[in-house]
Design a protein around this motif. Structure first.
Motif, PDB file in Angstrom:
ATOM      1  N   TYR A  33     -37.392   9.107 -13.027  1.00 18.68           N
ATOM      2  CA  TYR A  33     -36.620   7.975 -13.381  1.00 18.68           C
ATOM      3  C   TYR A  33     -36.046   8.735 -14.379  1.00 18.68           C
ATOM      4  N   VAL A  34     -34.631   8.932 -14.707  1.00 23.58           N
ATOM      5  CA  VAL A  34     -34.266   9.778 -15.827  1.00 23.58           C
ATOM      6  C   VAL A  34     -32.645   9.591 -15.809  1.00 23.58           C
ATOM      7  N   ASP A  35     -32.095   9.474 -17.149  1.00 27.05           N
ATOM      8  CA  ASP A  35     -30.614   9.251 -17.191  1.00 27.05           C
ATOM      9  C   ASP A  35     -30.084  10.652 -16.434  1.00 27.05           C
ATOM     10  N   LYS A  36     -29.347  10.417 -15.509  1.00 26.15           N
ATOM     11  CA  LYS A  36     -28.834  11.533 -14.618  1.00 26.15           C
ATOM     12  C   LYS A  36     -27.737  12.249 -15.302  1.00 26.15           C
ATOM     13  N   GLU A  96     -37.067  12.727  -5.646  1.00 24.60           N
ATOM     14  CA  GLU A  96     -35.791  11.848  -5.776  1.00 24.60           C
ATOM     15  C   GLU A  96     -35.497  11.552  -6.956  1.00 24.60           C
ATOM     16  N   ILE A  97     -34.245  11.713  -7.471  1.00 22.80           N
ATOM     17  CA  ILE A  97     -33.718  11.438  -8.847  1.00 22.80           C
ATOM     18  C   ILE A  97     -33.243  10.070  -8.830  1.00 22.80           C
ATOM     19  N   LYS A  98     -33.871   9.306  -9.926  1.00 23.94           N
ATOM     20  CA  LYS A  98     -33.226   7.900 -10.172  1.00 23.94           C
ATOM     21  C   LYS A  98     -32.903   7.599 -11.305  1.00 23.94           C
ATOM     22  N   GLU A  99     -32.200   6.802 -11.614  1.00 23.19           N
ATOM     23  CA  GLU A  99     -31.870   6.162 -13.096  1.00 23.19           C
ATOM     24  C   GLU A  99     -32.991   5.788 -13.989  1.00 23.19           C
ATOM     25  N   TYR A 100     -33.095   6.320 -15.215  1.00 23.00           N
ATOM     26  CA  TYR A 100     -34.328   5.670 -15.977  1.00 23.00           C
ATOM     27  C   TYR A 100     -34.377   4.341 -15.709  1.00 23.00           C
ATOM     28  N   ASP A 157     -41.365   3.461  -0.407  1.00 22.79           N
ATOM     29  CA  ASP A 157     -41.167   4.342   0.548  1.00 22.79           C
ATOM     30  C   ASP A 157     -39.980   3.903   1.541  1.00 22.79           C
ATOM     31  N   HIS A 158     -39.718   2.967   1.618  1.00 25.39           N
ATOM     32  CA  HIS A 158     -38.817   2.409   2.632  1.00 25.39           C
ATOM     33  C   HIS A 158     -37.335   2.075   2.117  1.00 25.39           C
ATOM     34  N   VAL A 159     -37.127   2.083   0.979  1.00 21.80           N
ATOM     35  CA  VAL A 159     -35.728   1.687   0.500  1.00 21.80           C
ATOM     36  C   VAL A 159     -34.867   2.772   0.466  1.00 21.80           C
ATOM     37  N   SER A 160     -33.674   2.466   0.362  1.00 24.17           N
ATOM     38  CA  SER A 160     -32.538   3.394   0.497  1.00 24.17           C
ATOM     39  C   SER A 160     -32.513   4.240  -0.876  1.00 24.17           C
ATOM     40  N   THR A 161     -32.518   5.506  -0.667  1.00 27.40           N
ATOM     41  CA  THR A 161     -32.562   6.597  -1.806  1.00 27.40           C
ATOM     42  C   THR A 161     -31.203   6.263  -2.738  1.00 27.40           C
ATOM     43  N   ALA A 162     -30.280   5.525  -2.161  1.00 28.31           N
ATOM     44  CA  ALA A 162     -29.065   5.086  -3.042  1.00 28.31           C
ATOM     45  C   ALA A 162     -29.059   3.801  -3.619  1.00 28.31           C
ATOM     46  N   LYS A 163     -29.638   3.779  -4.793  1.00 29.85           N
ATOM     47  CA  LYS A 163     -29.947   2.393  -5.418  1.00 29.85           C
ATOM     48  C   LYS A 163     -28.704   2.008  -6.390  1.00 29.85           C
ATOM     49  N   GLU A 184     -25.139  -0.593 -12.284  1.00 32.74           N
ATOM     50  CA  GLU A 184     -25.703  -1.801 -11.345  1.00 32.74           C
ATOM     51  C   GLU A 184     -26.995  -2.264 -11.654  1.00 32.74           C
ATOM     52  N   VAL A 185     -27.722  -1.517 -12.529  1.00 34.06           N
ATOM     53  CA  VAL A 185     -29.187  -1.939 -12.842  1.00 34.06           C
ATOM     54  C   VAL A 185     -28.766  -2.889 -14.086  1.00 34.06           C
ATOM     55  N   THR A 186     -29.118  -4.036 -13.755  1.00 37.28           N
ATOM     56  CA  THR A 186     -28.797  -4.986 -14.967  1.00 37.28           C
ATOM     57  C   THR A 186     -29.805  -4.896 -15.885  1.00 37.28           C
TER      58      THR A 186
END
Length: 658
Positions: free
Chosen positions: A227-230, A247-251, A267-273, A278-280
């Motif tokens: 989880y890192v600032d992309k 998998e790279i996700k936003e911080y 493990d079952h959620v979409s890799t595109a969050k 969009e993260v409030t």
């Protein structure tokens, strides 16, 4: 300014729901880091105290600052009249003070992202007797009043090549998952910045002096996330991470994903969050129904396969609160020990980095010796004559604590693989050297004085290793008392470095070796004697240490640790000597109990000033050790020095008479 800040915070405390009787402002960031970025120095902002360790407590009528013995003098100088200094190990701990001094049912506010699980739970136990409660603030109240808070920086993540890391990410993840299986855990949360960097073989520049990235990590039996600032992730780093199954996700997504981890949905959620936008903001905070921090429970019953591992010392309470406390495995991170046990590539890099670093230190001493003689008429590094005062015809003929430390950095910067300093250089003369973690400022620092002790504690970050060295010198005529104190410190330094001890021994058991020569004279020092050191990572690295503070982590072969006793006389001078050591298997004559024995190997190379040693206080074995160490200094550093520097070092390392 301090009064205005306190007033603004107290206003927010009064209007908070529920109203807060006290507000805790820790030193730590969201990752419980020792060193934090400029925008995370909230405690320094509210109190004015800039040391790396401390905690501020603000009540309706008082403002208190807790810190340890390294910083007592500094805190006394930096705290304004509105603040009261609380000395750790002398005054009551903050949780006991709050329990005893705040009213029944008091509400104590804290940002749950800046407090560890262990600390929060310990405080809750202290508060129980008076029904006091620890309340999380939905926003950090300091941020609300910090109008000049530095902006967030976007610093690029870089890959730490295998030729320096020594182990691949694939191998590290494989070992980690074995440990998860052994502990019946299906996932783990990493919040410590150096652990994320070490596990994924990445480095960054998000914290000054520490080559780390602001990032979290979650690893499950089947997946790995960062989880890192992309915006910090280049295509090269993206490829490196994805090739290793990360998998790279936003911080900011770590909060949502921790909740999904708790319900076994991650493990079952979409890799595109979605993007950061969009993260409030609400998703970054805890649900309102959990505003009161609960006690949390350690998994003590029968093991299940549904556990989530969290390190209670480094994982923030904000993420812990997303989990079911009955299924959390609270135990030290499984990365702490593997990171401390350096592989052969890391050890080779550390040895090479310390040789280059030692050459820089010698070049600095040669330069400083000449300047002290030219500018001030000092007798110099070798002679003990009285200083011949020179008239300064030019204002530029002046050496200050800052200008000389800048020169030391310049010498280091010329070395291969240099990437910056490993901590702010402690460059201190006379009374300032008695301030254990003194940090000179250009506007207020002292000018060097040939008639006073000069102490410098410094280190660097190289791609192949992190360094940390302290030397104490005098360019005039040291007093007999200064010599006696220096020699006592040196004797303790030698005694610890020469120790041979059985496997299973922790640093607490060895700490006394460095203090006995000082205790003989009724002297001591208020800091630990040794800490681990990273491989192009944090200069202070656990889980082991050598200290009067108990930490039951046995010292093991291939760990690194410092050897740094000292003595500090308030208002007069300070002395410290520090080398980095590698722990190796010892070739002991016997092997009682079949335990196996360990010893230390010095990898720091720079001379001790013979002029400051009272040779009458050294026994023959100590003199032999000194001569042997100095001989190695000459041989090891010679290829990195020019003719004049080599000649100086030869003189500085001449054998003493045994």
């Amino acid at each position: 300014m301090a009064a205005e800040t306190l007033s603004a915070l107290r206003s927010l405390m009064a209007s908070h729901s529920p109203p807060l009787h006290a507000l805790v402002v820790p030193s730590e960031d969201y990752h419980q880091s020792e060193y934090v970025s400029a925008r995370d120095k909230r405690r320094a902002f509210v109190s004015g105290f800039t040391g790396s360790a401390g905690l501020a407590l603000i009540t309706k009528d008082e403002a208190l600052l807790w810190t340890d013995g390294r910083y007592f003098l500094q805190a006394e100088q930096q705290l304004s009249a509105q603040w009261k200094l609380m000395r750790l190990a002398e005054d009551p701990p903050v949780d006991i003070w709050m329990a005893d001094n705040l009213p029944k049912d008091a509400a104590i506010g804290v940002d749950p992202w800046c407090i560890s699980i262990d600390t929060a739970q310990r405080w809750e136990r202290s508060f129980a007797k008076k029904q006091q409660k620890l309340v999380q603030t939905t926003k950090n109240l300091v941020d609300e009043v910090w109008a000049t808070r530095p902006p967030e920086e976007i610093n690029a993540v870089v890959v730490q090549p295998l030729k320096f890391a020594g182990r691949s990410v694939t191998d590290k993840l494989k070992d980690l998952r074995k440990k998860l299986a052994q502990e019946h855990a299906r996932g783990i949360i990493f919040t410590a910045l150096d652990e994320v960097a070490w596990l994924y073989n990445i480095r960054g520049k998000d914290v000054a002096y520490c080559p780390v990235v602001h990032a979290f990590a979650i690893v499950t039996s089947n997946h790995a996330f960062i989880y890192v600032d992309k915006r910090k992730v280049s295509n090269e780093v993206k490829t490196h991470l994805e090739e290793n199954g990360i998998e790279i996700k936003e911080y900011t997504e770590v909060s949502l994903d921790t909740a999904l981890l708790a319900t076994d949905e991650l493990d079952h959620v979409s890799t595109a969050k979605g993007s950061l936008a969009e993260v409030t903001k609400e998703s970054e905070n805890l649900p309102s129904e959990t505003n009161k921090i609960g006690n949390g429970r350690h998994q003590t019953g029968e093991k299940s396969s549904n556990l989530i591992w969290a390190d209670p010392g480094s994982c923030c309470y904000a993420l812990y609160s997303k989990l079911n406390p009955d299924t959390v495995h609270l135990q030290q991170s499984p990365l702490a020990l593997p990171k401390a046990l350096k592989n052969t590539v890391e050890l080779d890099g550390l040895r090479k980095a310390h040789i280059r670093d030692g050459a820089a230190v010698v070049q600095y001493l040669v330069w400083l010796d000449k300047k002290m003689q030219d500018f001030y008429g000092a007798s110099g590094y070798f002679l003990e004559e009285n200083t011949v005062k020179k008239e300064k015809h030019l204002q530029s003929l002046k050496l200050t604590e800052v200008t000389v430390s800048d020169k030391l950095e310049e010498f280091r910067a010329s070395k291969e693989h240099f990437r910056g300093l490993s901590f702010p250089t402690i460059s201190s003369v006379g009374p300032n050297a008695a301030i254990i973690h003194y940090s000179p400022e250009a506007e207020t620092c002292a000018e060097l004085d040939p008639d006073k002790i000069y102490l410098f504690d410094s280190g660097a970050q190289y791609l192949d290793g992190t360094t940390d060295i302290t030397r104490t010198v005098h360019f005039g005529r040291p007093s007999d008392h200064e010599k006696a104190c220096y020699t006592a410190v040196l004797k303790g330094h030698i005694a610890l470095g020469n120790a041979i001890f059985p496997n299973g021994t922790n640093g607490h058991a060895l700490d006394i070796l460095a203090r006995i020569p000082l205790w003989k004279y009724g002297l001591d020092y208020r800091h630990g004697t040794g800490h681990g050191i990273g491989s192009y990572l944090n200069v202070h690295e656990g889980p082991h240490l050598i200290s009067f503070r108990t930490r039951n982590v046995p010292l093991q072969s291939s760990m690194t640790v410092t050897d740094e006793p000292g003595y500090y006389e308030d208002g007069a001078f300070g002395i410290r000597l520090e080398n980095v050591l590698v722990i190796n298997k010892a070739d002991a004559k016997y092997n009682f109990g079949d335990k196996g024995y360990l010893s230390f190997e010095h990898i720091t190379w720079a001379p001790y000033q013979t002029k400051l040693i009272d040779l009458n206080l050294l026994n023959p074995e100590e003199k032999k050790w000194l001569n042997s160490y100095h001989s190695k200094c000459r041989d090891i550093l010679a290829p990195y020095l020019d003719e004049a520097e080599s000649a100086w070092l030869k003189k500085a390392t001449e054998p003493v008479i045994v």
